[in-house]
Design a protein around this motif. Structure first.
Motif, PDB file in Angstrom:
ATOM      1  N   ASN A 266       0.737  -1.311  -0.109  1.00  0.00           N
ATOM      2  CA  ASN A 266       0.029  -0.055  -0.036  1.00  0.00           C
ATOM      3  C   ASN A 266       0.911   1.308  -0.001  1.00  0.00           C
ATOM      4  N   ASP A 267       2.042   1.264   0.572  1.00  0.00           N
ATOM      5  CA  ASP A 267       2.893   2.294   0.668  1.00  0.00           C
ATOM      6  C   ASP A 267       4.071   2.243  -0.251  1.00  0.00           C
ATOM      7  N   SER A 268       3.907   1.540  -1.312  1.00  0.00           N
ATOM      8  CA  SER A 268       4.831   1.280  -2.136  1.00  0.00           C
ATOM      9  C   SER A 268       4.449   1.696  -3.587  1.00  0.00           C
ATOM     10  N   GLN A 269       5.479   2.101  -4.543  1.00  0.00           N
ATOM     11  CA  GLN A 269       5.249   2.311  -5.733  1.00  0.00           C
ATOM     12  C   GLN A 269       5.326   1.077  -6.600  1.00  0.00           C
ATOM     13  N   THR A 270       4.399   1.099  -7.677  1.00  0.00           N
ATOM     14  CA  THR A 270       4.182  -0.164  -8.524  1.00  0.00           C
ATOM     15  C   THR A 270       4.166   0.488  -9.990  1.00  0.00           C
ATOM     16  N   VAL A 271       4.404  -0.583 -10.976  1.00  0.00           N
ATOM     17  CA  VAL A 271       4.341   0.006 -12.431  1.00  0.00           C
ATOM     18  C   VAL A 271       2.972   0.626 -12.483  1.00  0.00           C
ATOM     19  N   PHE A 272       1.932   0.403 -11.790  1.00  0.00           N
ATOM     20  CA  PHE A 272       0.394   0.596 -12.058  1.00  0.00           C
ATOM     21  C   PHE A 272       0.539   2.205 -11.636  1.00  0.00           C
ATOM     22  N   THR A 273       1.078   2.447 -10.489  1.00  0.00           N
ATOM     23  CA  THR A 273       1.172   3.706  -9.890  1.00  0.00           C
ATOM     24  C   THR A 273       1.845   4.544 -10.693  1.00  0.00           C
ATOM     25  N   LEU A 274       3.219   4.252 -11.170  1.00  0.00           N
ATOM     26  CA  LEU A 274       3.776   5.004 -12.303  1.00  0.00           C
ATOM     27  C   LEU A 274       3.180   5.487 -13.422  1.00  0.00           C
ATOM     28  N   LEU A 275       2.433   4.671 -14.140  1.00  0.00           N
ATOM     29  CA  LEU A 275       1.553   5.430 -14.928  1.00  0.00           C
ATOM     30  C   LEU A 275       0.419   5.938 -14.655  1.00  0.00           C
ATOM     31  N   GLN A 276       0.206   5.738 -13.337  1.00  0.00           N
ATOM     32  CA  GLN A 276      -1.029   6.747 -12.963  1.00  0.00           C
ATOM     33  C   GLN A 276      -0.451   8.185 -12.852  1.00  0.00           C
ATOM     34  N   ASP A 277       0.580   8.365 -12.515  1.00  0.00           N
ATOM     35  CA  ASP A 277       1.261   9.794 -12.353  1.00  0.00           C
ATOM     36  C   ASP A 277       1.356  10.538 -13.460  1.00  0.00           C
ATOM     37  N   LEU A 278       1.945   9.316 -14.770  1.00  0.00           N
ATOM     38  CA  LEU A 278       1.941   9.920 -16.035  1.00  0.00           C
ATOM     39  C   LEU A 278       0.410  10.561 -16.645  1.00  0.00           C
ATOM     40  N   LEU A 279      -0.460   9.474 -16.497  1.00  0.00           N
ATOM     41  CA  LEU A 279      -1.789   9.774 -17.025  1.00  0.00           C
ATOM     42  C   LEU A 279      -2.796  10.778 -16.233  1.00  0.00           C
ATOM     43  N   GLU A 280      -2.320  11.159 -15.236  1.00  0.00           N
ATOM     44  CA  GLU A 280      -3.418  12.000 -14.102  1.00  0.00           C
ATOM     45  C   GLU A 280      -3.597  13.155 -15.092  1.00  0.00           C
ATOM     46  N   GLY A 281      -4.987  13.462 -15.145  1.00  0.00           N
ATOM     47  CA  GLY A 281      -5.435  14.618 -15.678  1.00  0.00           C
ATOM     48  C   GLY A 281      -5.878  14.465 -17.306  1.00  0.00           C
ATOM     49  N   THR A 282      -5.604  13.223 -17.610  1.00  0.00           N
ATOM     50  CA  THR A 282      -5.987  12.981 -19.155  1.00  0.00           C
ATOM     51  C   THR A 282      -7.067  11.790 -19.250  1.00  0.00           C
ATOM     52  N   PRO A 283      -7.607  11.756 -20.295  1.00  0.00           N
ATOM     53  CA  PRO A 283      -8.901  11.051 -20.375  1.00  0.00           C
ATOM     54  C   PRO A 283      -8.468   9.524 -20.193  1.00  0.00           C
ATOM     55  N   LEU A 284      -7.575   8.993 -20.315  1.00  0.00           N
ATOM     56  CA  LEU A 284      -6.825   7.761 -20.322  1.00  0.00           C
ATOM     57  C   LEU A 284      -6.768   7.270 -18.734  1.00  0.00           C
ATOM     58  N   TYR A 285      -6.771   8.239 -17.841  1.00  0.00           N
ATOM     59  CA  TYR A 285      -6.478   8.096 -16.578  1.00  0.00           C
ATOM     60  C   TYR A 285      -7.427   6.791 -15.702  1.00  0.00           C
ATOM     61  N   GLU A 286      -8.644   6.828 -16.148  1.00  0.00           N
ATOM     62  CA  GLU A 286      -9.332   5.736 -15.570  1.00  0.00           C
ATOM     63  C   GLU A 286      -9.012   4.369 -16.109  1.00  0.00           C
ATOM     64  N   ALA A 287      -8.754   4.313 -17.235  1.00  0.00           N
ATOM     65  CA  ALA A 287      -8.147   2.895 -17.920  1.00  0.00           C
ATOM     66  C   ALA A 287      -6.567   2.679 -17.612  1.00  0.00           C
ATOM     67  N   ARG A 288      -6.035   3.488 -16.667  1.00  0.00           N
ATOM     68  CA  ARG A 288      -4.548   3.243 -16.642  1.00  0.00           C
ATOM     69  C   ARG A 288      -4.188   1.639 -16.416  1.00  0.00           C
ATOM     70  N   LYS A 289      -4.980   1.079 -15.418  1.00  0.00           N
ATOM     71  CA  LYS A 289      -4.398  -0.386 -15.175  1.00  0.00           C
ATOM     72  C   LYS A 289      -4.766  -1.235 -16.430  1.00  0.00           C
ATOM     73  N   LEU A 290      -5.619  -1.040 -17.096  1.00  0.00           N
ATOM     74  CA  LEU A 290      -5.909  -1.931 -18.206  1.00  0.00           C
ATOM     75  C   LEU A 290      -4.958  -1.715 -19.320  1.00  0.00           C
ATOM     76  N   ILE A 291      -4.369  -0.454 -19.231  1.00  0.00           N
ATOM     77  CA  ILE A 291      -3.188   0.053 -20.401  1.00  0.00           C
ATOM     78  C   ILE A 291      -2.012  -0.670 -19.985  1.00  0.00           C
ATOM     79  N   VAL A 292      -1.606  -0.653 -18.676  1.00  0.00           N
ATOM     80  CA  VAL A 292      -0.631  -1.435 -18.273  1.00  0.00           C
ATOM     81  C   VAL A 292      -0.560  -3.070 -18.691  1.00  0.00           C
ATOM     82  N   ALA A 293      -1.711  -3.381 -18.103  1.00  0.00           N
ATOM     83  CA  ALA A 293      -1.740  -5.125 -18.363  1.00  0.00           C
ATOM     84  C   ALA A 293      -2.010  -5.344 -19.992  1.00  0.00           C
ATOM     85  N   LEU A 294      -2.598  -4.560 -20.675  1.00  0.00           N
ATOM     86  CA  LEU A 294      -2.685  -4.682 -22.277  1.00  0.00           C
ATOM     87  C   LEU A 294      -1.257  -4.643 -22.984  1.00  0.00           C
TER      88      LEU A 294
END
Length: 361
Positions: free
Chosen positions: A115-143
């Motif tokens: 919970n207090d650690s960075q993951t590849v999902f939270t890394l992309l979350q920081d990059l996509l914050e404020g964009t239309p793709l933010y809600e699909a960030r986990k799906l993008i990483v998995a894809l």
């Protein structure tokens, strides 16, 4: 709404990640002809190693560390088979048993929290914050991970080494007569498949932000079900087509589980729902052959089995739905069974239409 986009998105995210395990089984079982039962322990191993490295602040390095651990697991499994003469099933069981203790030692305890650690999902979350793709960030990483693995796997299977592995799975004696070492091919194939399995475990750990010692239980069965679902839908055609079918089968499996759990079933029913789906998926080809045989027998008497099945499933749908609406106790289970009967009705109608009969009720 009964089925929402959030529900489907979550199912697709999990389906893509677990699809990596199905791809690993596709390589070891379908291509190499080896049934690797160390999948459960290897999946947890990848999660354990990846979680420990991610907790220490290296979420990207965790991916490669987990895959390295998976390669070692596959190497041990292969050595037991090729050098010590242990049967593949027994070798997988031995490694899977040993990995339980190794995973406990790596984790230090039975559960880990990220919970207090960075993951590849939270890394992309920081990059996509404020964009239309933010809600699909986990799906993008998995894809992205699945796409990279599928492309690399297909490219590898078309190399000289990849073709040798496929030939080993088809005919080991012919491979040996062609001056190719089948033991080496089995070792390389199992190392690669275990690396992909460990990668999936690492991604699940970072996705859920937790790691549990028992999270890999039943993984090989679920992966096999995904593999069979994919082959049932896409058929056994070209290698790229089959690989795509494996991933789609995994996503469909997760969607089915997610929809089944929408019937207000208790959380403890997840294993039962999974077992039913796996049993149906694995036995489906045999059931179809049995039904076709019975259909031919009844056709000689002027009867139509598909029409009988349609009537039976339709009647079950009505009865179970009515019972679910009238009886408060067990309503969720009855409605879920009614939904399954409705699916059976549609399936029977499609069979009847495919065989050239008219649908009459």
């Amino acid at each position: 709404m009964f089925i929402t986009w959030a529900l489907l998105q979550n199912a697709l995210e999990l389906g893509l990640i677990y699809g990596l395990v199905a791809l690993a089984l596709f390589l070891s079982y379908s291509m190499l002809g080896v049934c690797d039962l160390s999948t459960d322990g290897c999946f947890t191993l990848g999660c354990a190693v990846g979680s420990v490295v991610a907790i220490n602040g290296h979420p990207v390095l965790a991916i490669f560390a987990a895959m390295g651990a998976g390669i070692l697991s596959g190497l041990i499994t292969a050595l037991l088979q090729t050098k010590l003469g242990v049967e593949s099933l027994l070798a997988g069981i031995i490694v899977n048993t040993g990995l339980y203790t190794i995973n406990i030692v790596i984790m230090g305890r039975s559960t880990l929290s990220l919970n207090d650690s960075q993951t590849v999902f939270t890394l992309l979350q920081d990059l996509l914050e404020g964009t239309p793709l933010y809600e699909a960030r986990k799906l993008i990483v998995a894809l992205l991970f699945v796409a990279v693995v599928v492309i690399l796997l297909l490219l590898f299977l078309n190399t000289r080494l990849g073709l040798s592995i496929r030939a080993t799975g088809n005919n080991p004696d012919m491979v040996k007569s062609s001056s190719i070492n089948p033991a080496l091919m089995i070792t390389i194939g199992l190392c690669l498949s275990s690396a992909i399995t460990a990668l999936a475990g690492c991604l699940i750990g970072e996705y859920n932000k937790s790691c549990d010692i028992n999270m890999g239980t039943g993984m090989v069965t679920i992966a096999l079900a995904s593999l069979i679902i994919g082959e049932t839908i896409f058929g056994r055609k070209t290698i790229p087509w089959r690989a795509l079918g494996v991933v789609v089968g995994s996503c469909l499996y997760r969607v089915i589980v997610a929809i089944a759990l929408r019937f207000d079933l208790p959380a403890s029913a997840l294993k039962l729902v999974s077992a039913i789906i796996v049993a149906v998926a694995i036995s489906y080809p045999t059931l179809v052959r049995m039904l076709d045989f019975q259909q031919r027998k009844l056709a000689r008497r002027g009867k139509d089995l598909n029409r009988i099945l349609l009537v039976v499933f339709a009647a079950l749908t009505v009865l179970l739905a009515a019972a679910g609406l009238l009886l408060p106790q067990g309503r969720a289970l009855l409605l879920m069974l009614a939904a399954l009967a409705a699916i059976g009705t549609i399936w029977a109608a499609l069979r009847l239409k495919k065989k050239g009969g008219a649908v009459k009720c």
